[in-house]
Design a protein around this motif. Sequence first.
Motif, PDB file in Angstrom:
ATOM      1  N   LEU A 280       2.403   0.957   6.013  1.00 32.74           N
ATOM      2  CA  LEU A 280       1.872   2.112   6.603  1.00 32.74           C
ATOM      3  C   LEU A 280       0.555   2.596   6.481  1.00 32.74           C
ATOM      4  CD1 LEU A 280       5.260   4.199   5.615  1.00 32.74           C
ATOM      5  CD2 LEU A 280       4.982   2.723   7.375  1.00 32.74           C
ATOM      6  N   ASN A 281      -0.293   2.686   7.347  1.00 36.17           N
ATOM      7  CA  ASN A 281      -1.625   3.331   7.333  1.00 36.17           C
ATOM      8  C   ASN A 281      -2.553   2.434   6.181  1.00 36.17           C
ATOM      9  OD1 ASN A 281      -0.783   5.510   8.899  1.00 36.17           O
ATOM     10  ND2 ASN A 281       0.389   6.316   7.008  1.00 36.17           N
TER      11      ASN A 281
ATOM     12  N   TYR B 237       0.155  13.069  10.213  1.00 33.97           N
ATOM     13  CA  TYR B 237      -0.217  13.063   8.830  1.00 33.97           C
ATOM     14  C   TYR B 237      -1.376  13.953   8.432  1.00 33.97           C
ATOM     15  CZ  TYR B 237      -0.677   9.828   4.782  1.00 33.97           C
ATOM     16  OH  TYR B 237      -0.785   9.534   3.265  1.00 33.97           O
TER      17      TYR B 237
ATOM     18  N   GLU C 174       0.105  -2.600  -4.733  1.00 31.82           N
ATOM     19  CA  GLU C 174      -0.699  -1.508  -4.547  1.00 31.82           C
ATOM     20  C   GLU C 174      -1.969  -1.777  -5.413  1.00 31.82           C
ATOM     21  OE1 GLU C 174      -1.303   1.755  -2.962  1.00 31.82           O
ATOM     22  OE2 GLU C 174      -3.048   0.919  -3.763  1.00 31.82           O
TER      23      GLU C 174
ATOM     24  N   GLY D  11       0.917  -1.148   0.074  1.00 34.18           N
ATOM     25  CA  GLY D  11      -0.131   0.078   0.042  1.00 34.18           C
ATOM     26  C   GLY D  11       1.023   1.071   0.059  1.00 34.18           C
TER      27      GLY D  11
ATOM     28  N   MET E  68      -3.076  -7.315  -1.104  1.00 34.97           N
ATOM     29  CA  MET E  68      -1.800  -8.127  -0.320  1.00 34.97           C
ATOM     30  C   MET E  68      -2.681  -9.381   0.145  1.00 34.97           C
ATOM     31  SD  MET E  68       1.402  -8.454   0.187  1.00 34.97           S
ATOM     32  CE  MET E  68       2.618  -9.337   1.387  1.00 34.97           C
TER      33      MET E  68
HETATM   34  C1  SAM Z   1      -4.463   5.181   3.841  1.00 31.02           C
HETATM   35  S1  SAM Z   1      -3.731   4.797   2.228  1.00 31.02           S
HETATM   36  C2  SAM Z   1      -1.884   4.939   2.858  1.00 31.02           C
HETATM   37  C3  SAM Z   1      -1.117   5.056   1.877  1.00 31.02           C
HETATM   38  C4  SAM Z   1       0.373   5.136   2.130  1.00 31.02           C
HETATM   39  N1  SAM Z   1       0.919   3.924   2.936  1.00 31.02           N
HETATM   40  C5  SAM Z   1       0.711   6.359   3.139  1.00 31.02           C
HETATM   41  O1  SAM Z   1       1.009   6.039   4.215  1.00 31.02           O
HETATM   42  O2  SAM Z   1       0.475   7.485   2.659  1.00 31.02           O
HETATM   43  C6  SAM Z   1      -3.947   3.238   2.344  1.00 31.02           C
HETATM   44  C7  SAM Z   1      -3.229   2.354   1.129  1.00 31.02           C
HETATM   45  O3  SAM Z   1      -3.397   0.914   1.168  1.00 31.02           O
HETATM   46  C8  SAM Z   1      -3.961   0.550  -0.054  1.00 31.02           C
HETATM   47  N2  SAM Z   1      -4.654  -0.623   0.172  1.00 31.02           N
HETATM   48  C9  SAM Z   1      -6.013  -0.968   0.389  1.00 31.02           C
HETATM   49  N3  SAM Z   1      -6.255  -2.145   0.574  1.00 31.02           N
HETATM   50  C10 SAM Z   1      -5.204  -2.821   0.274  1.00 31.02           C
HETATM   51  C11 SAM Z   1      -4.698  -4.129   0.361  1.00 31.02           C
HETATM   52  N4  SAM Z   1      -5.817  -5.380   0.746  1.00 31.02           N
HETATM   53  N5  SAM Z   1      -3.475  -4.684   0.220  1.00 31.02           N
HETATM   54  C12 SAM Z   1      -2.560  -3.661   0.075  1.00 31.02           C
HETATM   55  N6  SAM Z   1      -2.879  -2.418   0.045  1.00 31.02           N
HETATM   56  C13 SAM Z   1      -4.119  -2.014   0.277  1.00 31.02           C
HETATM   57  C14 SAM Z   1      -4.933   1.469  -0.419  1.00 31.02           C
HETATM   58  O4  SAM Z   1      -4.788   1.465  -2.016  1.00 31.02           O
HETATM   59  C15 SAM Z   1      -3.773   2.682  -0.180  1.00 31.02           C
HETATM   60  O5  SAM Z   1      -2.555   2.928  -0.875  1.00 31.02           O
END
Ligand code: SAM
Length: 266
Positions: A175-176, A242, A104, A80, A160
């Motif tokens: 992260l997040n 953030y 992603e 992500g 993932m």
């Molecule tokens: C709140 S954002 C955080 C993005 C980045 N890591 C940051 O800290 O700015 C959540 C991220 O998780 C991704 N995401 C959502 N569901 C996911 C999954 N099942 N597996 C991997 N990534 C996922 C979203 O597309 C997004 O990029």
Amino acid sequence: MASTPENDDFYLDERGLASYFECSWLSKFRELGNATPLTSASGKIPEDFIDSPFFAKVAGFVFDNTKEFFPAPQNMLEIGPALGRTCHQTLQNFPSITSVTVVEPSKRLLNGFRRLLVEGQITSFPYIHSLREFKSLEVDTRRIADEYRHVDFTLINEPMQSNTITGQFDLVYCLNVIDQVTTPIEIVSAAKACTKRNGILVLACSYQWSKKYLERPQDMVGDINEYFDTSWEQLGETNFEYKFRFNERFSQLFCVHVVLYRKSAL
Ligand SMILES: C[S@@+](CC[C@H](N)C(=O)[O-])C[C@H]1O[C@@H](n2cnc3c(N)ncnc32)[C@H](O)[C@@H]1O
């Protein structure tokens, strides 16, 4: 942090992309000499209101807490990564990394990641002009991507899951993400399994658990340290702000808990 999902992208729309772009990359393009001002329906907005220093702070925190025993990591995984600003900062701090894998599931975000870090080009990203209108900023990403010609990027456009990745990595970021998914435990377990022995896992969460996403409410934890047993050594923990802008003079400010663990060598 997610915007309203639309049919073409399960996670975010163009406005969400605008918010991610400006909070994570605007400051970098200013550093690279792009001085095109952002327009705003409500007068001139100071750019430090828009910028989120989160990404550089997390990468710096990882570097400061690992540099003594982790001088030359070769590869990293980010789950992500959104538009990849943390990845960029990490590559700056650890020039030894020559292989980056990202998972992603958002097409919009992964396409943006590719344009920023992998395929340097003159391109444009949206930014917030007002509550209902976004505009776009033309940027030249060639100087960024050129720095990473030696890096082999693998971009996986999927959520993932336990079987998404088979290899293991020196450094893993998640992260997040876990409070935005249906199965946080599966993602944490997969991140742990993807970390090499002696490798580093960085997990961050702002605990915005939402029933909109979560399959099992009992998966919510109040402290992400609970995910780690004694086969992991905690190297540090902190909280970083953030910021994420929704309209020209309104941002949401999250308090993100970041933990840094080393996987036992045994
Ligand atoms: C709140 S954002 C955080 C993005 C980045 N890591 C940051 O800290 O700015 C959540 C991220 O998780 C991704 N995401 C959502 N569901 C996911 C999954 N099942 N597996 C991997 N990534 C996922 C979203 O597309 C997004 O990029």
